[in-house]
Write an enzyme that holds these catalytic residues in place. Structure first.
Site, short mmCIF file in Angstrom:
data_model
loop_
_atom_site.label_atom_id
_atom_site.label_comp_id
_atom_site.label_asym_id
_atom_site.label_seq_id
_atom_site.Cartn_x
_atom_site.Cartn_y
_atom_site.Cartn_z
N ASP A 1 -98.37 -1.56 18.02
CA ASP A 1 -99.28 -2.38 18.80
C ASP A 1 -100.33 -1.45 19.43
O ASP A 1 -100.12 -0.24 19.54
CB ASP A 1 -98.47 -3.10 19.88
CG ASP A 1 -99.33 -3.86 20.87
OD1 ASP A 1 -100.21 -4.62 20.42
OD2 ASP A 1 -99.14 -3.68 22.08
N ASP B 1 -102.87 -2.50 22.50
CA ASP B 1 -103.11 -2.68 23.93
C ASP B 1 -101.84 -2.46 24.74
O ASP B 1 -100.79 -3.05 24.45
CB ASP B 1 -103.67 -4.08 24.21
CG ASP B 1 -105.01 -4.28 23.54
OD1 ASP B 1 -106.00 -3.76 24.06
OD2 ASP B 1 -105.06 -4.96 22.49
#
Length: 284
Positions: free
Chosen positions: A74, A76
């Site tokens: 991922d 963020d």
């Protein structure tokens, strides 16, 4: 089956001998501790164990197939310390409204797709040129991010950045960290301004799992050869499906579901989980 108990702490604080001794006392038949760095130690265990040590992360990893061929991450609040959409919203003057949607979405209380559409609608009309300013002023790599990616690639691994954010940012973060590939949602821009929409289909929880399946198939490896890392509810699918799922400074729902959780260490902790020592790190 043999296991490794991996202790990781903040690189700034380090891992003390007292913490290591305390851990050994919790492991029946513990092997001799091996220092991986000043902030990480691995200890062989004949069986899986679970316990806590103050100011350190304690994770138990099967010895078999410990080093992974694929890193799927991922972006963020995982590879970078911010949520890009919140920072974009700040430039649009609607940060509070957007954050109020981001937080419950990351906790899994509302659907990611619904939350993304609602947040993107709030930044409608923002000059697209502001995206570069957001990146330049607000986005940086989390500690250990580039070392994690470069070390795994140097040892034959493949790195994919898969985000529910936006390609404008994943393209730049992927280049900065050295990922092989990246994918995310595409913001719609017309006449130099954001339209308040994204291209379909939205890349969310299920799309991350699809990315994991597609990339492993393309590389000719199994899901057991993959390490997935994230912090929010939309990462749960890929974290569950991968051979090693890691919650990184994550929301409680993610930390509870993942194979391993890192809340003290930086991203190099993911290398220690795989048995890398600091002397093997690639930092260029």
């Amino acid at each position: 089956m043999a296991y490794y108990v991996v202790l990781t702490a903040s690189p700034r604080a380090g891992l003390s001998d007292a913490q290591v001794t305390e851990a050994c006392e919790q492991i029946p038949g513990a092997g001799t501790p091996k220092r991986l760095s000043a902030s990480a130690v691995e200890i062989m265990s004949p069986a899986p164990v679970s316990f806590e040590i103050s100011d350190a992360d304690v994770n138990c990893i099967p010895a078999k197939n410990r080093r992974k061929t694929l890193l799927i991450a991922d972006m963020d609040s995982t590879m970078i310390p911010v949520e890009c959409i919140d920072e974009v919203a700040d430039f649009a003057g609607v940060r509070e409204q957007v954050v109020a949607i981001t937080e419950p979405a990351m906790r899994g209380e509302i659907s990611f797709e619904e939350a993304l559409r609602a947040r993107v609608a709030l930044i409608k009309g923002l000059c697209a040129d502001k995206l570069q300013q957001v990146y330049d002023e607000r986005v940086s790599l989390n500690p250990g991010a580039r070392t994690l990616v470069q070390t795994m690639r140097a040892h034959g691994g493949h790195a994919a950045l898969v985000s529910g954010g936006f390609t404008f940012f994943t393209e730049r973060v992927a280049m900065a960290a050295g990922f092989n590939e990246n994918r995310a949602n595409i913001l719609t821009i017309e006449d130099g301004a954001l339209t308040g929409t994204v291209h379909d289909p939205i890349l969310g929880r299920e799309a991350k799992v699809e990315a994991l399946n597609e990339i492993t198939a393309r590389l000719g490896i199994g899901l057991g050869d993959a390490l997935a890392v994230g912090d929010g509810a939309n990462d749960l699918g890929m974290i569950d499906a991968a051979g090693l799922g890691v919650a990184y400074h994550a929301k409680p729902v993610v930390a509870q579901a993942a194979d391993c959780a890192i809340s003290h260490g930086d991203l190099t902790a993911l290398l220690y989980l795989q048995g890398y020592s600091e002397s093997e790190f690639v930092t260029g």
